[in-house]
Design an enzyme around this catalytic site. Structure first.
Site, short mmCIF file in Angstrom:
data_model
loop_
_atom_site.label_atom_id
_atom_site.label_comp_id
_atom_site.label_asym_id
_atom_site.label_seq_id
_atom_site.Cartn_x
_atom_site.Cartn_y
_atom_site.Cartn_z
N ASP A 50 5.48 8.11 -6.79
CA ASP A 50 4.81 8.10 -5.52
C ASP A 50 4.07 6.54 -5.46
O ASP A 50 4.08 5.92 -6.34
CB ASP A 50 3.56 8.67 -5.60
CG ASP A 50 2.13 8.72 -4.34
OD1 ASP A 50 2.55 8.67 -3.44
OD2 ASP A 50 1.22 8.65 -5.13
N ASP B 122 0.88 5.25 -3.30
CA ASP B 122 -0.64 5.01 -3.06
C ASP B 122 -1.20 5.69 -4.07
O ASP B 122 -1.01 7.06 -4.27
CB ASP B 122 -0.95 5.57 -1.57
CG ASP B 122 -1.80 4.96 -1.03
OD1 ASP B 122 -1.99 3.59 -1.08
OD2 ASP B 122 -2.81 5.52 -0.17
#
Length: 245
Positions: free
Chosen positions: A10, A12
């Site tokens: 991922d 963020d």
């Protein structure tokens, strides 16, 4: 060295602070790890925002890039997939969802509202109660308010109640918004674009792994080894432990 381990990240809150740029330390560490493993970046944002945060032409720097959960995907710089929520739903259904969200946000009582409450992407609709034009300070303020008052959780509940027939998923991502997309178009979608037989281990690192978060499905997928992280520093620490041998 044979690279038979796949690392999926991922963006963020995992490789970068929320909506901020990756640190030079983390960027250099990923390049070092890339000598030992195949790296894929799996973000909910579009490619432009992903490259802003990663401070690089990610299509050329990493083996796989999956923007919008893999609905727009690249392998070694070449586009390998592009999905369209507009084609999938049709214009009338898209308008129904957008109109409902705008009415809902208009009636919402929260400390601040800015601009860009709806962001239409290729494979999803991003809905932001505070508005994506908010400052970093306003972002953090909304996030703290949301933690207490569950603004986004309540929005998800309202959407699920209003549109059960559309077979859509509503997931909380980042600090200020939710993503709306067809069922099955979550981050596990990216796994369908990879020949997984080439790898002895497939690891996923993400921070929004709890139910309702946009990392939940891929974190719990039986094809991956899930790693819940709390920050980019924690991601680096867990990678160092993984490759300590």
């Amino acid at each position: 060295m044979e690279r038979n381990i796949l690392l999926l990240f991922d963006v963020d809150g995992t490789l970068t602070p929320s909506r901020l740029a990756i640190s030079d330390v983390m960027k250099q560490y990923l390049l070092k790890i890339k000598e030992k493993a195949v790296i894929g970046i799996v973000g909910g944002s579009d490619l432009v925002k992903m490259e802003e945060q990663m401070q690089a032409n990610v299509k050329m720097m990493y083996d796989y890039v999956f923007s919008e959960n893999g609905l727009v995907a690249f392998k070694q710089g070449e586009e390998i997939n592009r999905m369209s929520i507009k084609k999938h739903l049709g214009e009338e259904k898209v308008k129904q969802v957008v109109n409902f969200c705008l009415h809902y946000i208009a009636d919402l009582e929260i400390p601040k509202k800015r601009g860009t409450f709806i962001e239409f992407r290729n494979g999803m609709i991003n809905v932001c109660p505070v508005g994506r034009n908010c400052t970093q300070e306003e972002r953090m303020e909304f996030f703290a308010y949301d933690q207490e008052h569950k603004i986004r959780d309540k929005l998800v509940e309202a959407l699920e109640k209003e549109f059960p027939h559309l077979k859509l998923r509503y997931v909380i991502g980042g600090q200020i918004s939710i993503d709306v997309f067809p069922a099955g178009w979550d981050k596990t979608f990216c796994l369908s674009l990879i020949d997984l037989s080439h790898f002895k281990e497939i690891h996923f690192f993400g921070d929004k792994t709890d139910k309702g978060g946009n990392d939940h499905e891929i974190y719990n997928d039986p094809r991956t080894i899930g790693h819940k992280v709390t920050s980019p520093e924690d991601t680096k620490k867990q990678l160092e432990e993984l490759f300590s041998e």
